[in-house]
Scaffold this motif. Structure first.
Motif, short mmCIF file in Angstrom:
data_model
loop_
_atom_site.label_atom_id
_atom_site.label_comp_id
_atom_site.label_asym_id
_atom_site.label_seq_id
_atom_site.Cartn_x
_atom_site.Cartn_y
_atom_site.Cartn_z
N GLY A 70 0.69 -1.23 0.12
CA GLY A 70 -0.03 0.09 -0.13
C GLY A 70 0.76 1.37 -0.05
O GLY A 70 0.47 2.30 -0.83
N ILE A 71 1.88 1.23 0.87
CA ILE A 71 2.86 2.28 0.69
C ILE A 71 3.43 2.43 -0.76
O ILE A 71 3.45 3.89 -1.30
CB ILE A 71 4.11 2.26 1.75
CG1 ILE A 71 3.68 2.07 3.19
CG2 ILE A 71 5.04 3.31 1.54
CD1 ILE A 71 4.71 1.48 4.15
N VAL A 72 3.79 1.57 -1.30
CA VAL A 72 4.38 1.81 -2.64
C VAL A 72 3.24 2.01 -3.65
O VAL A 72 3.37 3.02 -4.50
CB VAL A 72 4.84 0.13 -3.33
CG1 VAL A 72 5.21 0.54 -4.74
CG2 VAL A 72 6.13 -0.03 -2.53
N GLY A 73 2.03 1.82 -3.23
CA GLY A 73 0.97 2.16 -4.53
C GLY A 73 0.72 3.65 -4.14
O GLY A 73 0.56 4.48 -5.20
N CYS A 74 0.82 4.36 -2.98
CA CYS A 74 0.92 5.62 -2.74
C CYS A 74 1.94 6.57 -3.32
O CYS A 74 1.68 7.61 -3.89
CB CYS A 74 0.39 5.96 -1.28
SG CYS A 74 -1.05 5.68 -0.56
N MET A 75 3.12 5.89 -3.17
CA MET A 75 4.16 6.33 -3.76
C MET A 75 3.94 6.63 -5.27
O MET A 75 4.50 7.74 -5.88
CB MET A 75 5.40 5.54 -3.55
CG MET A 75 6.80 6.05 -3.96
SD MET A 75 8.01 5.07 -3.90
CE MET A 75 7.65 3.99 -5.57
N ILE A 76 3.62 5.53 -6.00
CA ILE A 76 3.45 5.82 -7.38
C ILE A 76 2.23 6.64 -7.69
O ILE A 76 2.39 7.64 -8.45
CB ILE A 76 2.91 4.10 -7.85
CG1 ILE A 76 4.03 3.38 -7.70
CG2 ILE A 76 2.30 4.42 -9.45
CD1 ILE A 76 3.65 1.62 -8.06
N ALA A 77 1.35 6.73 -6.80
CA ALA A 77 0.20 7.63 -7.16
C ALA A 77 0.67 9.24 -6.90
O ALA A 77 0.30 10.21 -7.77
CB ALA A 77 -0.94 7.58 -6.09
N ALA A 216 -3.87 -4.93 -2.86
CA ALA A 216 -3.05 -4.19 -1.78
C ALA A 216 -2.24 -2.99 -2.34
O ALA A 216 -2.11 -2.32 -1.65
CB ALA A 216 -2.16 -5.15 -0.96
N LEU A 217 -1.93 -3.15 -3.53
CA LEU A 217 -1.18 -1.95 -4.20
C LEU A 217 -2.10 -1.26 -5.05
O LEU A 217 -1.78 -0.03 -5.06
CB LEU A 217 0.03 -3.01 -5.02
CG LEU A 217 0.92 -1.93 -5.72
CD1 LEU A 217 2.42 -2.23 -5.74
CD2 LEU A 217 0.35 -1.35 -7.22
N MET A 218 -2.89 -1.76 -5.82
CA MET A 218 -3.57 -1.26 -6.72
C MET A 218 -4.86 -0.36 -6.20
O MET A 218 -5.23 0.90 -6.71
CB MET A 218 -4.28 -2.12 -7.65
CG MET A 218 -3.16 -2.73 -8.65
SD MET A 218 -2.17 -1.72 -9.49
CE MET A 218 -3.45 -0.95 -10.75
N ILE A 219 -5.41 -1.04 -5.21
CA ILE A 219 -6.60 0.09 -4.50
C ILE A 219 -6.12 1.26 -3.78
O ILE A 219 -6.54 2.46 -4.12
CB ILE A 219 -7.29 -0.93 -3.49
CG1 ILE A 219 -8.01 -1.91 -4.52
CG2 ILE A 219 -8.44 0.05 -2.87
CD1 ILE A 219 -9.20 -2.73 -3.56
N PRO A 220 -5.03 1.25 -3.10
CA PRO A 220 -4.53 2.45 -2.43
C PRO A 220 -3.96 3.21 -3.53
O PRO A 220 -4.23 4.45 -3.49
CB PRO A 220 -3.16 2.04 -1.50
CG PRO A 220 -3.55 0.64 -1.14
CD PRO A 220 -4.43 0.05 -2.60
N LEU A 221 -3.34 2.81 -4.53
CA LEU A 221 -2.98 3.38 -5.71
C LEU A 221 -4.16 4.40 -6.34
O LEU A 221 -3.87 5.71 -6.70
CB LEU A 221 -2.23 2.75 -6.66
CG LEU A 221 -1.34 3.45 -8.11
CD1 LEU A 221 -0.55 2.54 -8.64
CD2 LEU A 221 -2.44 3.88 -9.19
#
Length: 356
Positions: A70-77, A216-221
């Motif tokens: 999730g942290i990585v998803g927000c970093m990408i966003a 876990a990655l895509m939804i936070p992103l």
């Protein structure tokens, strides 16, 4: 007499964790000073691999691994600024054609590796995707690929691309100081950090409840991107939080390695090396076409088409004189988004032909 093989099998959990943290620091520090892409992920991953092949049973708790995604998803966003796409509208078919050519060439190379059984199943298809290395590595497991070998191929290519780009930058023009970022303990906007953590936790919980592959990655992103674009969220990710997230991901990937996996990777390495060289050479040819049609510098064209390592490309472009930064980052970002959302579809579709 035969030498006794080092084993952590009978060591206590605190001893294993001390070794894991110590080795992570030992591996990460030199990689960081070499400016290797994702050094804070690769270093801990190497440390976990060392312990795993020496029989240290040290599983990473699933909730921690999911929250790190999730942290990585927000970093990408945080890097998905819609304003950068204004460059795409101005360039039209030339711009989109360059992006698609890079994706098609890398996908074709990955398909050949998969077809020739260099790597098992669809692993080579995920490993050859030109960009979004961490995201593609994490998503690959949910679709049946070997995440360990995907990580090996993705980060080896990212390192090779970074070295090639750095050599080209230093040989063609001068570079400025590396203003890559602030200190590890720079001031934190605590309210924004709290909101970002809420998005991460809520997104991961929703993904778990819905049982979505790579959710876990895509939804936070997706949530963070929408909230950021509407002005409802300012994504705050302090360096120490990113360090923790990347370290957990590196450990989570590394502990899955076995001696058999390492032997498999060693046997496949010559083919992976040839594939990476072909990717870089193909992108160089595309860069020459861009130089002729767009009339940008060779370095700008190469940085724009280089297959992966967007963060490294951004640093090189920002610290090198004569580089058209908006053009480079627009092309890299468009390809990143396309790979992120079309990569799983392409891997699933092409894997059917590989298995025939």
């Amino acid at each position: 007499m035969t030498a006794k093989r080092l084993s952590f099998q009978n060591s206590g959990l605190p001893v294993k964790w001390c070794w894991l943290i110590a080795l992570s620091v030992i591996f990460t520090v030199p990689l960081h000073y070499m400016h290797l892409p994702a050094a804070i992920l690769i270093g801990p991953m190497f440390a976990a691999v060392v312990l795993a092949v020496h029989e240290a049973d040290l599983p990473i708790p699933a909730p921690c691994f999911l929250l790190a995604q999730g942290i990585v998803g927000c970093m990408i966003a945080r890097s998905l600024q819609l304003s950068i796409f204004s460059e795409v509208i101005g360039e039209g078919p030339l711009f989109l054609g360059g992006v698609l050519c890079v994706i098609l060439v890398c996908t074709l190379i990955g398909f050949c590796l998969a077809r020739w059984k260099v790597l098992p199943g669809s692993t080579a298809l995920w490993g050859a995707s030109p960009g979004a290395a961490t995201a593609m590595t994490l998503m690959s497991q949910a679709y049946g690929a070997d995440m360990r070998l995907v990580a090996f191929m993705q980060y080896f290519r990212a390192a090779a691309v970074a070295m090639a780009a750095t050599v080209m930058a230093r040989s063609t023009t001068s570079t400025g100081a590396d203003g890559a970022g602030q200190g590890w303990f720079a001031p934190v906007a605590w309210p924004a950090l709290g909101e970002t953590l809420m998005v991460i936790v809520a997104g991961v919980a929703l993904a778990h409840r819905l049982r979505l592959s790579a959710g876990a990655l895509m939804i936070p992103l997706i949530i963070a991107t929408v909230l950021q674009d509407t002005g409802l969220l300012s994504i705050e990710l302090p360096p120490w939080l990113l360090l923790a997230g990347y370290a957990i991901l590196g450990w989570g990937i590394g502990v899955r390695f076995t001696r058999a996996t390492l032997h498999y990777a060693a046997r496949a390495f010559p083919y992976i090396l040839i594939a990476v060289v072909l990717m870089i050479a193909s992108c160089c040819l595309m860069a020459l076409v861009l130089v002729r049609l767009k009339h940008v510098s060779l370095l700008t064209a190469y940085l724009a088409t280089s297959p992966g390592g967007e963060d490294t490309v951004a640093i090189i472009a920002a610290t090198t004189a004569g580089v058209d930064m908006p053009f480079v980052m627009a092309m890299q970002t468009v390809r990143f988004v396309l790979v992120l959302f079309t990569g799983p579809f392409l891997a699933r579709m092409l894997s059917r032909y590989v298995e025939r």
